[in-house]
Design an enzyme around this catalytic site. Structure first.
Site, PDB file in Angstrom:
ATOM      1  N   SER A   1     116.824  10.976 -37.264  1.00 35.26           N
ATOM      2  CA  SER A   1     115.372  11.311 -37.649  1.00 35.26           C
ATOM      3  C   SER A   1     115.346  12.633 -38.511  1.00 35.26           C
ATOM      4  CB  SER A   1     114.502  11.293 -36.351  1.00 35.26           C
ATOM      5  OG  SER A   1     114.368  12.489 -35.689  1.00 35.26           O
ATOM      6  N   LYS A   2     113.950  12.505 -38.884  1.00 35.47           N
ATOM      7  CA  LYS A   2     113.735  13.953 -39.701  1.00 35.47           C
ATOM      8  C   LYS A   2     113.795  15.093 -39.022  1.00 35.47           C
ATOM      9  CE  LYS A   2     110.675  12.593 -43.461  1.00 35.47           C
ATOM     10  NZ  LYS A   2     109.960  11.468 -43.501  1.00 35.47           N
ATOM     11  N   ARG A   3     114.043  15.184 -37.676  1.00 34.03           N
ATOM     12  CA  ARG A   3     114.048  16.228 -36.714  1.00 34.03           C
ATOM     13  C   ARG A   3     115.488  17.071 -37.021  1.00 34.03           C
ATOM     14  NH1 ARG A   3     115.793  15.625 -31.718  1.00 34.03           N
ATOM     15  NH2 ARG A   3     115.855  13.265 -32.111  1.00 34.03           N
TER      16      ARG A   3
END
Ligand code: GLU
Length: 475
Positions: A250-252
């Site tokens: 994910s963007k994390r």
């Protein structure tokens, strides 16, 4: 090739496709799926098709389609023929739904959304499965009301559906857990699940290589193939990409869009190499060209567990690709990079210096910004403004040394050997090691303390520019 990966029983030519939904950017997971399909087709003399799954009119946008095409183009994944729009094929999808109706493998369902919801609530209350069981499945046509109806598949309620998957093996689905899916809604629009199968069939797709989040869909899609008597393609459901911590990407975790990697300045060849290795292996080969990848790529080499993104490895592979790219091609790619991030184009002189200096620059640069940083001395023009650290290297003594060096350079033959001799003589005349001489030279020539070798810089910018920069710095 084993039986599992050979094309459909008829031995047809391999046809793969990438079928993104245009609802955002090209995710690197999607980029890798496209890459696997491309490699498999290209390596087997097959065809690689592109279909935009734009049936969901609310979520699909032309901007997202454009972003996906840009991402694929940057990755170098060329597709064959025209891009297919799934939405534009809706009449054909509806035609197939009606044909299934005529064959008796689908039925008219007149249940309203309220009735379906009421069914589910009751099922929940009684602790039964909430999968909808339409009362119209075996209804007598004499009881059909005069109104809109959806078309539902008449799915088997007992037994199992087996999905033979090249990556996942044989996966069993209990039929009592798959409902009679709608293929044509009561407003006449086809569902995604129907559209995928009709399109894959009509486009002659022999191998469906996609994320394993579609594995359950394969079981339901198989029912459509069976209902129509169409050959089922070879399935290859690949595990999704995870972040370095083993959780779904994910963007994390950092950049997830292909174009973000382009903007960060990774070379496309390195990205292809890295993404190919992400979930697929050929012995212990880490660094390889796309030509080798095409030759080696097979579905058996795809791993069953999710691959983890490893930025260090990506950088390492990209650095090797930059170093291995011929100078002229690298310069072209660098210029494309500058354009893609909206930086000014190179002028004639910069281009000229870079092409002369590329041999020295491309070593140990992992990205285009790193290459540009190394090339700083070749891109700037006089007067060179030193950064703080470089300014510190230009004290009075150092400026004096540069001053006494300048006349000697006027008569140098401007070869590496000659320059080396002059600089070491000059250093020993001042009782200095060459290392000590190098710092003011770097500062004068590049305005930096970390630069390519002093000789390389001098050779690249030439005699007049070198002397000019030394005079500027020692004035
Ligand atoms: N449109 C689907 C997606 O973007 C892919 C469907 C498929 O490959 O069959 O996830």
């Amino acid at each position: 090739m084993t039986d599992a990966t050979s094309a459909r029983a008829d031995g047809a030519k391999i046809v793969t496709r990438f079928a993104p939904s245009p609802t955002g950017y090209l995710h690197i997971g999607g980029g890798r799926t496209a890459l696997f399909n491309w490699l498999f087709a290209r390596g087997h003399g097959g065809t690689f098709l592109l279909r935009i799954e734009d049936t969901d009119r609310e979520r699909s946008t032309p901007e997202a389609t454009a972003a996906i095409l840009r991402g694929l183009t940057w990755l170098g994944l060329d597709w064959d023929g025209e891009v297919v729009s799934q939405f534009e094929r809706r009449d054909r999808h509806a035609e197939v739904a009606r044909e299934m109706l005529a064959r008796g493998s689908a039925y008219r369902c007149y249940s309203t959304p309220e009735e379906i919801e009421a069914f589910r609530e009751a099922a929940r209350a009684e602790g039964r499965s909430t999968l909808f069981q339409s009362p119209w499945r075996d209804a007598d046509p004499a009881t059909w009301p005069d109104g809109p109806y959806a078309i539902r598949m008449k799915a088997p309620r007992e037994g199992e559906t087996l999905v033979q998957d090249v990556v996942q093996g044989t996966v069993k689905f209990r039929n009592d857990q798959l409902d009679d899916m709608v293929v044509l809604r009561s407003d006449g629009t086809p569902t995604y699940m129907l559209a995928v199968v009709v399109d894959d069939h009509d486009m002659g797709v022999t191998h469906v290589i996609r994320g394993d989040d579609h594995l359950t869909n394969a079981a339901r899609q198989q029912m459509v193939y069976d209902a129509m008597g169409w050959p089922v393609p070879v399935w290859a459901h690949i595990p999704l990409i995870h972040g370095p911590d083993g959780k779904k990407l994910s963007k994390r975790h950092g950049a997830v869009g292909v174009e973000e990697y382009q903007r960060m300045g990774y070379p496309a060849a390195g990205m292809r190499n890295y993404l190919t290795r992400l979930g697929w292996a050929h012995g212990d080969a880490e660094f390889f060209t796309s030509e080798q990848a095409k030759e080696w790529f097979d579905l058996e080499g795809i791993g069953r567990s999710p691959a983890r993104l490893d930025f260090k490895k990506l950088e390492n592979i990209c650095g090797q690709h930059i170093a291995a790219t011929p100078d002229a091609a690298l310069l072209q790619e660098l210029e494309a990079y500058l354009a893609s991030v909206g930086q000014p184009a190179l002028d004639e002189q910069q281009r000229d210096r870079l092409s002369r200096g590329m041999y020295a620059l491309k070593d140990r640069a992992k990205t285009f910004p790193e290459l540009i940083e190394k090339a700083h001395f070749a891109l700037v023009s006089r007067p060179i403004v030193p950064d703080t650290a470089a300014a510190g290297a230009l004290d009075t003594v150092s400026r004096g040394i540069l001053k006494s060096l300048t006349p000697r350079l006027r008569n140098a033959s401007w070869t590496k050997g000659d320059l080396e001799a002059i600089l070491s003589e000059e250093a020993s005349a001042h009782g200095l090691s060459f290392g000590k001489m190098a710092a003011p030279l770097r500062a004068a020539l590049a305005g930096r303390t970390v630069t390519p070798s002093v000789y390389d810089m001098m050779l690249v910018i030439g005699r007049d520019e070198t002397i000019g920069r030394l005079e500027d710095a020692s004035a």
